[in-house]
Scaffold this active site. Sequence first.
Site, PDB file in Angstrom:
ATOM      1  N   GLY A  47      66.382  79.574  35.503  1.00  0.00           N
ATOM      2  CA  GLY A  47      66.969  79.196  36.783  1.00  0.00           C
ATOM      3  C   GLY A  47      67.853  77.961  36.696  1.00  0.00           C
ATOM      4  O   GLY A  47      68.922  77.906  37.311  1.00  0.00           O
ATOM      5  N   THR A  48      67.413  76.982  35.923  1.00  0.00           N
ATOM      6  CA  THR A  48      68.177  75.737  35.824  1.00  0.00           C
ATOM      7  C   THR A  48      69.557  76.002  35.218  1.00  0.00           C
ATOM      8  O   THR A  48      70.577  75.540  35.745  1.00  0.00           O
ATOM      9  CB  THR A  48      67.408  74.715  34.952  1.00  0.00           C
TER      10      THR A  48
ATOM     11  N   ASN B 178      61.441  76.221  47.420  1.00  0.00           N
ATOM     12  CA  ASN B 178      60.273  76.229  46.542  1.00  0.00           C
ATOM     13  C   ASN B 178      59.119  75.371  47.053  1.00  0.00           C
ATOM     14  O   ASN B 178      57.975  75.565  46.666  1.00  0.00           O
ATOM     15  CB  ASN B 178      60.677  75.769  45.137  1.00  0.00           C
TER      16      ASN B 178
ATOM     17  N   GLN C 142      62.963  81.704  43.938  1.00  0.00           N
ATOM     18  CA  GLN C 142      61.682  81.860  44.638  1.00  0.00           C
ATOM     19  C   GLN C 142      61.638  83.116  45.509  1.00  0.00           C
ATOM     20  O   GLN C 142      60.558  83.618  45.803  1.00  0.00           O
ATOM     21  CB  GLN C 142      61.395  80.639  45.527  1.00  0.00           C
TER      22      GLN C 142
ATOM     23  N   SER D 182      65.069  83.470  37.829  1.00  0.00           N
ATOM     24  CA  SER D 182      64.278  82.951  36.716  1.00  0.00           C
ATOM     25  C   SER D 182      63.093  83.882  36.478  1.00  0.00           C
ATOM     26  O   SER D 182      62.408  84.283  37.413  1.00  0.00           O
ATOM     27  CB  SER D 182      63.783  81.541  37.039  1.00  0.00           C
TER      28      SER D 182
ATOM     29  N   HIS E 194      60.149  83.344  34.819  1.00  0.00           N
ATOM     30  CA  HIS E 194      58.756  82.880  34.855  1.00  0.00           C
ATOM     31  C   HIS E 194      58.207  82.671  36.262  1.00  0.00           C
ATOM     32  O   HIS E 194      57.026  82.370  36.438  1.00  0.00           O
ATOM     33  CB  HIS E 194      58.569  81.622  33.992  1.00  0.00           C
TER      34      HIS E 194
ATOM     35  N   THR F 110      72.614  83.558  20.359  1.00  0.00           N
ATOM     36  CA  THR F 110      71.919  84.818  20.071  1.00  0.00           C
ATOM     37  C   THR F 110      70.908  85.117  21.161  1.00  0.00           C
ATOM     38  O   THR F 110      70.086  84.262  21.510  1.00  0.00           O
ATOM     39  CB  THR F 110      71.227  84.736  18.691  1.00  0.00           C
TER      40      THR F 110
ATOM     41  N   CYS G  35      58.267  69.636  39.778  1.00  0.00           N
ATOM     42  CA  CYS G  35      59.304  68.877  39.091  1.00  0.00           C
ATOM     43  C   CYS G  35      59.211  67.404  39.435  1.00  0.00           C
ATOM     44  O   CYS G  35      59.669  66.557  38.691  1.00  0.00           O
ATOM     45  CB  CYS G  35      60.679  69.391  39.485  1.00  0.00           C
TER      46      CYS G  35
HETATM   47  C1  LIG Z   1      61.721  76.973  39.266  1.00  0.00           C
HETATM   48  C2  LIG Z   1      63.000  76.904  40.012  1.00  0.00           C
HETATM   49  C3  LIG Z   1      64.232  76.704  39.349  1.00  0.00           C
HETATM   50  C4  LIG Z   1      64.303  76.423  37.878  1.00  0.00           C
HETATM   51  O1  LIG Z   1      64.060  77.577  37.102  1.00  0.00           O
HETATM   52  P1  LIG Z   1      63.671  77.405  35.558  1.00  0.00           P
HETATM   53  O2  LIG Z   1      63.668  78.802  35.040  1.00  0.00           O
HETATM   54  O3  LIG Z   1      62.316  76.763  35.529  1.00  0.00           O
HETATM   55  O4  LIG Z   1      64.714  76.563  34.925  1.00  0.00           O
HETATM   56  C5  LIG Z   1      65.375  76.682  40.108  1.00  0.00           C
HETATM   57  N1  LIG Z   1      65.344  76.872  41.434  1.00  0.00           N
HETATM   58  C6  LIG Z   1      64.196  77.080  42.101  1.00  0.00           C
HETATM   59  C7  LIG Z   1      64.235  77.305  43.575  1.00  0.00           C
HETATM   60  C8  LIG Z   1      62.992  77.095  41.417  1.00  0.00           C
HETATM   61  O5  LIG Z   1      61.859  77.283  42.097  1.00  0.00           O
END
Ligand SMILES: *Cc1c(COP(=O)(O)O)cnc(C)c1O
Length: 389
Positions: free
Chosen positions: A71-72, A145, A173, A193, A195, A231, A319
Amino acid sequence: MKRIYLDHAATTAVDREVVQTMIPYFAETFGNASSLHSFGRDAMHALGAARQTVADALGAETGEIFFTSGGTESDNLALKGVETGHIITSLIEHPAILNTCRYLENHGCDVTYLPVDSGGLVDPGNIESAIRNDTKIISIMHANNEIGTIQPIAEIGTIARDNGVLFHTDAVQSFGKTETDLQKMNIDMLSLSSHKIYGPKGVGALYVRDGTEIEPLMHGGGHESGLRSGTENVAGIVGFAKAASLAIERFESDTRHLTNLREMLINGVMDTIDDVHLNGHPTKRLPNNVNLRFDFVEGEAMLLHLDLRGIAVSTGSACSSASKDPSHVLLAIGLAPENIHGSIRFTLGRENTSEDIEYVLGVLPEIVGKLRAISPLVSKGSSRGSSSG
Ligand SMILES: *Cc1c(COP(=O)(O)O)cnc(C)c1O
């Protein structure tokens, strides 16, 4: 001891089916997707199938899906990758957006950070009035989030399109928990994202509508159609795709299950403990988010007491848990710092059960009662505490 995980907005366990799907891609189908031999072709086919799966999950074309490290990175790519002049965003975005905007402000961009109301909603009218001749992009998260507020994304998308401005949304989210329609919502770019949806960490995607001009952050071998060199993490991408398809498959049962647990937790707490308030919007809310403010209680102390009983929750967002700064989201919805420090986030997941919630409801009144009994915040003569314990 029983352990109950209620921090699914921070991360989720990888679904066992997802793990099984990934396993062959470590030691058997391990090729580099760019190699021309059969090992490479096998990896390339797996990557192609995963891209198709993620595209289908979003209702997009395969050429519009770019795999990233999460996500980042997707948020960074969306904002830094387009030619930016003026950016419109909100005060409650994830740090991946807010800190990217601050960086861009130091590199010649101008950013408008829009306020939100007490429920955490952005006013689309404010977006419309903030648009200038040099506005290039609007970035508003689909769901928050920390407090779970779901934004009026379709309205914002329409405003963006009518004004010829790109619209990006961070759907990390919301994906799998509330409806996302790229066409109806006029979304040009969208971050995902893995995870947060029961997939592995370190992988995600950016959807980029066909025809959107965007430059890479990573330069190298030209992977991902030149937009994201490096890669490909084939096992991770395959797992992410499986997680995304499961999220779509289970959308209705997941949202029903989570909503039931959410209501059970909110109503149970309200019934047994005095002076508790729900942070965020009462109805425009993710099915798995419960953010509660307990008056006269220190959130960190509550988190630790819950942890001792095996219950994992968070204060503010994961975070910012390393810092004592009050949550920027709770500040933006108008809470005073002392109220922010008494706020706890419970985020529910697919594997939680009503027994889990009953267990939490069983221990909470006692913990709150104990903390209030020793709290300097409780005024003298007041008999505040939990009504049941
Ligand atoms: C967790 C989160 C991210 C970051 O995602 P990562 O895969 O951990 O880098 C970005 N935006 C929101 C709203 C999130 O909850």
